[in-house]
Each structure stands twice: as C-alpha cells, then as structure tokens.
Design a protein around this motif. Structure first.
Motif, PDB file in Angstrom:
ATOM      1  N   TYR A  13       0.896  -1.161   0.000  1.00  0.00           N
ATOM      2  CA  TYR A  13       0.000   0.000   0.000  1.00  0.00           C
ATOM      3  C   TYR A  13       0.929   1.203   0.000  1.00  0.00           C
ATOM      4  O   TYR A  13       1.530   1.511   1.031  1.00  0.00           O
ATOM      5  CB  TYR A  13      -0.889   0.003   1.243  1.00  0.00           C
ATOM      6  CG  TYR A  13      -1.809  -1.204   1.349  1.00  0.00           C
ATOM      7  CD1 TYR A  13      -2.922  -1.331   0.515  1.00  0.00           C
ATOM      8  CD2 TYR A  13      -1.576  -2.203   2.289  1.00  0.00           C
ATOM      9  CE1 TYR A  13      -3.768  -2.421   0.618  1.00  0.00           C
ATOM     10  CE2 TYR A  13      -2.431  -3.297   2.394  1.00  0.00           C
ATOM     11  CZ  TYR A  13      -3.522  -3.397   1.551  1.00  0.00           C
ATOM     12  OH  TYR A  13      -4.365  -4.478   1.664  1.00  0.00           O
ATOM     13  N   PHE A  29       4.273   0.926   1.941  1.00  0.00           N
ATOM     14  CA  PHE A  29       4.148  -0.057   3.017  1.00  0.00           C
ATOM     15  C   PHE A  29       4.001  -1.478   2.480  1.00  0.00           C
ATOM     16  O   PHE A  29       3.084  -1.766   1.721  1.00  0.00           O
ATOM     17  CB  PHE A  29       2.956   0.309   3.912  1.00  0.00           C
ATOM     18  CG  PHE A  29       2.716  -0.668   5.020  1.00  0.00           C
ATOM     19  CD1 PHE A  29       3.628  -0.771   6.070  1.00  0.00           C
ATOM     20  CD2 PHE A  29       1.603  -1.497   5.016  1.00  0.00           C
ATOM     21  CE1 PHE A  29       3.428  -1.692   7.096  1.00  0.00           C
ATOM     22  CE2 PHE A  29       1.399  -2.422   6.036  1.00  0.00           C
ATOM     23  CZ  PHE A  29       2.306  -2.511   7.074  1.00  0.00           C
ATOM     24  N   ALA A  79       2.748  -4.723   2.952  1.00  0.00           N
ATOM     25  CA  ALA A  79       1.805  -5.484   3.782  1.00  0.00           C
ATOM     26  C   ALA A  79       2.042  -6.984   3.656  1.00  0.00           C
ATOM     27  O   ALA A  79       1.801  -7.739   4.596  1.00  0.00           O
ATOM     28  CB  ALA A  79       0.372  -5.151   3.396  1.00  0.00           C
ATOM     29  N   ALA A  89      -2.198 -12.499  13.574  1.00  0.00           N
ATOM     30  CA  ALA A  89      -2.792 -11.394  14.331  1.00  0.00           C
ATOM     31  C   ALA A  89      -3.408 -10.373  13.373  1.00  0.00           C
ATOM     32  O   ALA A  89      -3.142 -10.393  12.173  1.00  0.00           O
ATOM     33  CB  ALA A  89      -1.715 -10.732  15.194  1.00  0.00           C
ATOM     34  N   ASN A  90      -4.190  -9.483  13.934  1.00  0.00           N
ATOM     35  CA  ASN A  90      -4.726  -8.360  13.165  1.00  0.00           C
ATOM     36  C   ASN A  90      -3.595  -7.589  12.505  1.00  0.00           C
ATOM     37  O   ASN A  90      -2.622  -7.256  13.164  1.00  0.00           O
ATOM     38  CB  ASN A  90      -5.446  -7.396  14.119  1.00  0.00           C
ATOM     39  CG  ASN A  90      -6.937  -7.495  13.947  1.00  0.00           C
ATOM     40  OD1 ASN A  90      -7.416  -7.934  12.894  1.00  0.00           O
ATOM     41  ND2 ASN A  90      -7.662  -7.098  14.968  1.00  0.00           N
ATOM     42  N   GLY A  91      -3.708  -7.346  11.219  1.00  0.00           N
ATOM     43  CA  GLY A  91      -2.696  -6.559  10.528  1.00  0.00           C
ATOM     44  C   GLY A  91      -1.532  -7.386  10.000  1.00  0.00           C
ATOM     45  O   GLY A  91      -0.581  -6.847   9.429  1.00  0.00           O
ATOM     46  N   ALA A  92      -1.590  -8.710  10.167  1.00  0.00           N
ATOM     47  CA  ALA A  92      -0.482  -9.575   9.724  1.00  0.00           C
ATOM     48  C   ALA A  92      -0.361  -9.646   8.198  1.00  0.00           C
ATOM     49  O   ALA A  92       0.667 -10.063   7.669  1.00  0.00           O
ATOM     50  CB  ALA A  92      -0.658 -10.979  10.295  1.00  0.00           C
ATOM     51  N   GLY A  93      -1.442  -9.263   7.497  1.00  0.00           N
ATOM     52  CA  GLY A  93      -1.390  -9.277   6.035  1.00  0.00           C
ATOM     53  C   GLY A  93      -2.232 -10.368   5.393  1.00  0.00           C
ATOM     54  O   GLY A  93      -2.151 -10.598   4.178  1.00  0.00           O
ATOM     55  N   LYS A  94      -3.069 -11.023   6.188  1.00  0.00           N
ATOM     56  CA  LYS A  94      -3.854 -12.158   5.687  1.00  0.00           C
ATOM     57  C   LYS A  94      -4.835 -11.725   4.592  1.00  0.00           C
ATOM     58  O   LYS A  94      -4.869 -12.308   3.513  1.00  0.00           O
ATOM     59  CB  LYS A  94      -4.627 -12.827   6.844  1.00  0.00           C
ATOM     60  CG  LYS A  94      -3.745 -13.251   8.012  1.00  0.00           C
ATOM     61  CD  LYS A  94      -4.557 -13.853   9.156  1.00  0.00           C
ATOM     62  CE  LYS A  94      -5.605 -12.940   9.783  1.00  0.00           C
ATOM     63  NZ  LYS A  94      -5.077 -11.742  10.479  1.00  0.00           N
ATOM     64  N   SER A  95      -5.629 -10.694   4.892  1.00  0.00           N
ATOM     65  CA  SER A  95      -6.619 -10.253   3.895  1.00  0.00           C
ATOM     66  C   SER A  95      -5.925  -9.709   2.655  1.00  0.00           C
ATOM     67  O   SER A  95      -6.397  -9.928   1.530  1.00  0.00           O
ATOM     68  CB  SER A  95      -7.528  -9.166   4.482  1.00  0.00           C
ATOM     69  OG  SER A  95      -8.271  -9.675   5.548  1.00  0.00           O
ATOM     70  N   THR A  96      -4.818  -9.028   2.852  1.00  0.00           N
ATOM     71  CA  THR A  96      -4.074  -8.491   1.709  1.00  0.00           C
ATOM     72  C   THR A  96      -3.616  -9.628   0.801  1.00  0.00           C
ATOM     73  O   THR A  96      -3.774  -9.566  -0.424  1.00  0.00           O
ATOM     74  CB  THR A  96      -2.857  -7.674   2.215  1.00  0.00           C
ATOM     75  OG1 THR A  96      -3.348  -6.641   3.074  1.00  0.00           O
ATOM     76  CG2 THR A  96      -2.064  -7.072   1.066  1.00  0.00           C
ATOM     77  N   GLU A 113     -13.693 -10.562   3.437  1.00  0.00           N
ATOM     78  CA  GLU A 113     -13.924 -10.155   4.816  1.00  0.00           C
ATOM     79  C   GLU A 113     -15.080  -9.149   4.824  1.00  0.00           C
ATOM     80  O   GLU A 113     -15.143  -8.268   3.965  1.00  0.00           O
ATOM     81  CB  GLU A 113     -12.639  -9.492   5.325  1.00  0.00           C
ATOM     82  CG  GLU A 113     -12.596  -9.265   6.801  1.00  0.00           C
ATOM     83  CD  GLU A 113     -11.212  -8.775   7.253  1.00  0.00           C
ATOM     84  OE1 GLU A 113     -10.398  -8.348   6.418  1.00  0.00           O
ATOM     85  OE2 GLU A 113     -10.968  -8.827   8.472  1.00  0.00           O
TER      86      GLU A 113
END
Ligand SMILES: Nc1ncnc2c1ncn2[C@@H]1O[C@H](COP(=O)(O)OP(=O)(O)O)[C@@H](O)[C@H]1O
Ligand SMILES: [Mg+2]
Length: 239
Positions: A11, A14, A16, A35-42, A83
């Motif tokens: 992004y 950044f 991700a 964890a939240n923000g680990a990059g899974k959805s990305t 998501e």
C-alpha cells in the motif's frame, strides 16, 4: 493447484505482504492464521485479483495469473468470500446469489443447491440482505461465491461477528464442500476450529509466513508462538 512465489503486495511504500511463498495442491484445506494486521486479507485479495501485486508470481493450474483480472480468475475456478461479506444490502438474497453467477463455469452449483446447502436461507429468499442476521448474510456471501462453481474457494474470516451456534452451522455446510473435493484456503481467528477443519496451517506475522505445516505435525503451542513471534525473538536472543 495454486503456487505463490515471493509475493510482495504494497500500500504505497508499506509492504503489507513480503516475500510470501506457498503451494496449495488440489483438495488441500488450509487455514491462514495471524494477528490483526499480519497481512492475511491483503494476501487473499491479491490471490483473488482484488489488489495489484508489486512483485512475485502467482500460478493457478499451471497458468500465470499474476496480472490477470479478478473475473478471469473466477472463470478459472478461483473465488473469494471477502472479509465483511460485501453484499448488496438493498438487494434480495436471490439477487445477490445470481450476481455470483455473472461469471459462470460449468458445474453442479445452482441457486437451488445453495438453498439446500444453507436451508436457513430458504425463507429469506426474497428478503433484502440488509435485513438478515449475520449468519444469514454470511451464508449468502458463501453461496454467492459458490454460484461460479469454484474449485478453489478462499474465505476471509467467515465466523466474524457470528454466534457460536451459527458458526457451527456455517462450518457444517463447509464440511460438505470439503467432501466434494473443493480446495479451501481460509482465514479463521479461532485457532482450535481452524485446526479441526484444516489439513494444513499457515501462520503469518508482519507480512511474512512464519509457519507452514500439516496440522497433524504441529500443535496449538507452536502455532501460538509463531502467531506472537515468540519463536523468532527467542532465536534472535540466542544468536
Ligand atoms: N487499504 C489499505 N491502505 C493502507 N494500508 C492498509 C490497507 N489495508 C490494509 N492495510 C495495512 O496492511 C496491513 C495488513 O492488513 P490486512 O491484510 O488487512 O491484515 P489482516 O487481514 O491480517 O488483519 C495492516 O498493517 C493494515 O493496516
Ligand atoms: Mg483481515
């Protein structure tokens, strides 16, 4: 079936997702943990073609898909349940399901089979999805993805915001997909549920894969350590 090599997704500046590689074979059922923000959805969105890739390669069924459109990936059999479901809230369940067949592959899925897989949707067929419960919305989102007859289904946090009972119902329906041989990659925050459902567990931390094992070859403690980066930091202390 899916080969991810050295994938970077950014992004702006950044990173991700950083240098992620994984191989997912036909019929694999894989949980992606982190964890939240680990990059899974990305990562999932990049695989589905919803986000551009900065570098690295994606092969699906031996064909390069790194820069192809999301609809051509759906045409090849790859479908994402995003998501947050992303339904059209002022359209009915049936209308949302029909949108899923805009790109249609041959196969056994049709609207009636969706309703027999998710029987709680039958009475909601003509209801606007904005008025549904969370479980009914999630079933609609999964049904919409199934309407394209995918053989590789990607699901991002299907249990988010659902009661335990409804999560059980959603997973029961997903068991039948597994039995039908659908390849599944899913993000699930409930580690025990993920381990029960999946043959393989992949853990991401800060954009990277830190664990990738057959679920039978790992355990909750090892995954939890990877999740929090404890394994890594203890190694750093030693060196
Ligand atoms: N649209 C965006 N623009 C900028 N940064 C983003 C965007 N979406 C996600 N991020 C950042 O990328 C990182 C990974 O996010 P995400 O893939 O959503 O993680 P996860 O799904 O594992 O919670 C996070 O640091 C998040 O803040
Ligand atoms: Mg996410």
């Amino acid at each position: 079936m899916l080969s991810v090599s050295n994938l970077d997704v950014r992004y702006g500046q950044f990173r991700a997702v950083q240098g992620v590689s994984m191989e997912i074979a036909k019929g694999d059922v894989v949980s992606l943990i982190g964890a939240n923000g680990a990059g899974k959805s990305t990562l999932l969105r990049a695989i589905a073609g919803a986000l551009p890739i900065h570098s690295g390669r994606l092969l699906f069924k031996q064909q390069e898909i790194t820069n192809t459109s999301s609809s051509s990936r759906v045409q090849q059999g790859l479908s994402l349940v995003p998501e947050g479901r992303r339904l059209f809230s002022d359209m009915t369940v049936e209308e949302n399901l029909l949108l899923g067949s805009t790109v249609k592959r041959s196969g056994d899925w049709n609207i009636e089979r969706i309703f027999s897989t998710f029987p709680n949707l039958v009475k909601r067929r003509h209801a606007k999805t904005g008025n549904l419960s969370g479980g009914e919305q999630q079933a609609t989102a999964i049904g919409r993805a199934l309407m394209s007859n995918p053989d590789f289904l990607i699901l991002d946090e299907v249990s988010l915001g659902l009661s335990p009972l409804v999560v059980n119902q959603v997973y029961d329906s997903m068991e039948s997909l597994k039995d039908a041989g659908t390849t599944i990659l899913l993000v699930e925050q409930d580690l025990e549920r993920a381990m029960r459902f999946s043959k393989r567990t992949i853990c991401m931390l800060e954009g990277r894969v830190v664990l990738d094992k057959l679920t039978s070859d790992t355990n909750k403690e090892e995954i939890t350590q990877a999740y929090f980066g404890l394994h890594q930091s203890s190694k750093q202390e030693v060196s």
